[in-house]
Motif scaffolding. Structure first.
Motif, PDB file in Angstrom:
ATOM      1  N   MET A 283      -4.031  -3.217  -5.355  1.00 38.05           N
ATOM      2  CA  MET A 283      -3.677  -3.968  -4.151  1.00 38.05           C
ATOM      3  C   MET A 283      -4.116  -5.423  -4.247  1.00 38.05           C
ATOM      4  O   MET A 283      -3.341  -6.341  -3.991  1.00 38.05           O
ATOM      5  CB  MET A 283      -4.338  -3.344  -2.910  1.00 38.05           C
ATOM      6  CG  MET A 283      -3.534  -2.284  -2.220  1.00 38.05           C
ATOM      7  SD  MET A 283      -1.967  -2.850  -1.557  1.00 38.05           S
ATOM      8  CE  MET A 283      -2.483  -3.977  -0.286  1.00 38.05           C
ATOM      9  N   PHE A 284      -5.375  -5.637  -4.613  1.00 42.40           N
ATOM     10  CA  PHE A 284      -5.904  -6.990  -4.681  1.00 42.40           C
ATOM     11  C   PHE A 284      -5.157  -7.810  -5.729  1.00 42.40           C
ATOM     12  O   PHE A 284      -4.801  -8.969  -5.493  1.00 42.40           O
ATOM     13  CB  PHE A 284      -7.413  -6.967  -4.982  1.00 42.40           C
ATOM     14  CG  PHE A 284      -8.047  -8.321  -4.910  1.00 42.40           C
ATOM     15  CD1 PHE A 284      -8.035  -9.057  -3.726  1.00 42.40           C
ATOM     16  CD2 PHE A 284      -8.644  -8.871  -6.027  1.00 42.40           C
ATOM     17  CE1 PHE A 284      -8.610 -10.318  -3.662  1.00 42.40           C
ATOM     18  CE2 PHE A 284      -9.226 -10.125  -5.973  1.00 42.40           C
ATOM     19  CZ  PHE A 284      -9.212 -10.856  -4.793  1.00 42.40           C
ATOM     20  N   SER A 285      -4.863  -7.192  -6.860  1.00 42.16           N
ATOM     21  CA  SER A 285      -4.152  -7.885  -7.922  1.00 42.16           C
ATOM     22  C   SER A 285      -2.741  -8.290  -7.492  1.00 42.16           C
ATOM     23  O   SER A 285      -2.303  -9.420  -7.717  1.00 42.16           O
ATOM     24  CB  SER A 285      -4.087  -6.980  -9.156  1.00 42.16           C
ATOM     25  OG  SER A 285      -3.423  -7.609 -10.211  1.00 42.16           O
TER      26      SER A 285
ATOM     27  N   CYS B 263       3.689  -3.072  -7.983  1.00 43.86           N
ATOM     28  CA  CYS B 263       3.100  -1.841  -7.437  1.00 43.86           C
ATOM     29  C   CYS B 263       3.596  -0.609  -8.191  1.00 43.86           C
ATOM     30  O   CYS B 263       2.824   0.330  -8.431  1.00 43.86           O
ATOM     31  CB  CYS B 263       3.426  -1.707  -5.951  1.00 43.86           C
ATOM     32  SG  CYS B 263       2.493  -2.828  -4.905  1.00 43.86           S
TER      33      CYS B 263
ATOM     34  N   SER C 229       1.087   1.846 -10.170  1.00 44.96           N
ATOM     35  CA  SER C 229       1.003   3.280  -9.896  1.00 44.96           C
ATOM     36  C   SER C 229       1.305   4.098 -11.151  1.00 44.96           C
ATOM     37  O   SER C 229       0.704   5.147 -11.365  1.00 44.96           O
ATOM     38  CB  SER C 229       1.927   3.681  -8.746  1.00 44.96           C
ATOM     39  OG  SER C 229       3.282   3.513  -9.089  1.00 44.96           O
TER      40      SER C 229
ATOM     41  N   PRO D 185       0.812  -1.228   0.000  1.00 44.84           N
ATOM     42  CA  PRO D 185       0.000   0.000   0.000  1.00 44.84           C
ATOM     43  C   PRO D 185       0.838   1.268   0.000  1.00 44.84           C
ATOM     44  O   PRO D 185       0.468   2.269  -0.624  1.00 44.84           O
ATOM     45  CB  PRO D 185      -0.846  -0.111   1.272  1.00 44.84           C
ATOM     46  CG  PRO D 185      -0.191  -1.141   2.111  1.00 44.84           C
ATOM     47  CD  PRO D 185       0.556  -2.044   1.185  1.00 44.84           C
TER      48      PRO D 185
ATOM     49  N   ASP E 148      -6.528   1.795 -10.218  1.00 44.66           N
ATOM     50  CA  ASP E 148      -7.273   2.027  -8.989  1.00 44.66           C
ATOM     51  C   ASP E 148      -6.553   1.346  -7.823  1.00 44.66           C
ATOM     52  O   ASP E 148      -6.084   0.214  -7.950  1.00 44.66           O
ATOM     53  CB  ASP E 148      -8.692   1.460  -9.146  1.00 44.66           C
ATOM     54  CG  ASP E 148      -9.486   1.533  -7.867  1.00 44.66           C
ATOM     55  OD1 ASP E 148      -9.828   2.649  -7.451  1.00 44.66           O
ATOM     56  OD2 ASP E 148      -9.743   0.454  -7.283  1.00 44.66           O
ATOM     57  N   PHE E 149      -6.469   2.034  -6.673  1.00 44.04           N
ATOM     58  CA  PHE E 149      -5.719   1.524  -5.529  1.00 44.04           C
ATOM     59  C   PHE E 149      -6.202   0.147  -5.096  1.00 44.04           C
ATOM     60  O   PHE E 149      -5.403  -0.769  -4.919  1.00 44.04           O
ATOM     61  CB  PHE E 149      -5.804   2.509  -4.354  1.00 44.04           C
ATOM     62  CG  PHE E 149      -5.122   2.012  -3.113  1.00 44.04           C
ATOM     63  CD1 PHE E 149      -3.745   2.136  -2.975  1.00 44.04           C
ATOM     64  CD2 PHE E 149      -5.844   1.412  -2.092  1.00 44.04           C
ATOM     65  CE1 PHE E 149      -3.103   1.668  -1.834  1.00 44.04           C
ATOM     66  CE2 PHE E 149      -5.217   0.952  -0.949  1.00 44.04           C
ATOM     67  CZ  PHE E 149      -3.837   1.084  -0.827  1.00 44.04           C
ATOM     68  N   LYS E 150      -7.501  -0.012  -4.888  1.00 37.92           N
ATOM     69  CA  LYS E 150      -8.030  -1.294  -4.419  1.00 37.92           C
ATOM     70  C   LYS E 150      -7.782  -2.402  -5.433  1.00 37.92           C
ATOM     71  O   LYS E 150      -7.395  -3.516  -5.068  1.00 37.92           O
ATOM     72  CB  LYS E 150      -9.526  -1.189  -4.124  1.00 37.92           C
ATOM     73  CG  LYS E 150      -9.851  -0.385  -2.893  1.00 37.92           C
ATOM     74  CD  LYS E 150     -11.339  -0.314  -2.660  1.00 37.92           C
ATOM     75  CE  LYS E 150     -11.644   0.572  -1.461  1.00 37.92           C
ATOM     76  NZ  LYS E 150     -13.087   0.718  -1.265  1.00 37.92           N
ATOM     77  N   GLN E 151      -7.990  -2.090  -6.694  1.00 36.35           N
ATOM     78  CA  GLN E 151      -7.767  -3.087  -7.745  1.00 36.35           C
ATOM     79  C   GLN E 151      -6.287  -3.462  -7.809  1.00 36.35           C
ATOM     80  O   GLN E 151      -5.940  -4.638  -7.917  1.00 36.35           O
ATOM     81  CB  GLN E 151      -8.240  -2.532  -9.090  1.00 36.35           C
ATOM     82  CG  GLN E 151      -8.196  -3.529 -10.205  1.00 36.35           C
ATOM     83  CD  GLN E 151      -8.669  -2.952 -11.529  1.00 36.35           C
ATOM     84  OE1 GLN E 151      -8.510  -1.757 -11.791  1.00 36.35           O
ATOM     85  NE2 GLN E 151      -9.239  -3.793 -12.356  1.00 36.35           N
TER      86      GLN E 151
END
Length: 163
Positions: free
Chosen positions: A136-138, A122, A126, A60, A131-134
């Motif tokens: 992170m999950f990926s 990451c 970026s 994150p 998208d942050f959530k997408q």
């Protein structure tokens, strides 16, 4: 370089050593799992879970802060060349990922080869403004897959040599 990072943390308890080593770029869980299972003789599941958690910890922060840090670094004489190299490397990776977004990033991180881990994933996410959530999950899912692959290879490697 990977060996130097691993040796630096050898004073820690085994479980914490695996957790911390897996959070570092270059080594990540690709180095922490073999270290934990083959060198420290830790349980496979415990090593996998600690390494997976350790590789997820920086994600994150990388996703949130890397673009601003790179922008600042590129504007300095001292860090500019390194930041340009890092940006170029991330953009090279992100071109492959852009087409498939979530699945492309997940597969990229899941490939247990140097330069395809959570840190690079990451960075690429970026740079393509995923998208942050997408993102992170990926990345977390890809890291789990890479961890399963590396753990399996360690288990079969140990069986092959009679361990």
């Amino acid at each position: 370089m990977s060996q130097a990072i691993i040796n630096f943390f050898s004073f820690l308890p085994d479980w914490l050593e695996v957790l911390v080593i897996s959070a570092f770029p270059i080594v990540e869980l690709r180095g922490a799992i073999p270290w934990g299972t083959l060198m420290l003789h830790m349980d496979y599941l415990q090593t996998f879970l600690l390494a997976w958690l350790g590789s997820a910890v920086p994600a994150p922060f990388i996703l949130l802060f890397m673009p601003a840090i790179l922008k600042w670094m590129r504007g300095t004489k001292v860090f500019g060349p390194f930041a340009n190299w890092l940006h170029k490397r991330g953009m090279k990776s992100s071109k492959k990922i852009t087409q498939y977004k979530f699945w492309g990033l997940m597969i990229f991180v899941a490939i247990p080869l140097p330069g395809t881990g959570v840190w690079t994933g990451c960075l690429a996410a970026s740079l393509i403004e995923m998208d942050f959530k997408q993102g992170m999950f990926s990345v977390i899912l890809g890291s789990a897959i890479a961890g399963v692959i590396v753990t399996t290879l360690c288990a079969f490697g140990l069986m092959a040599v009679g361990g």
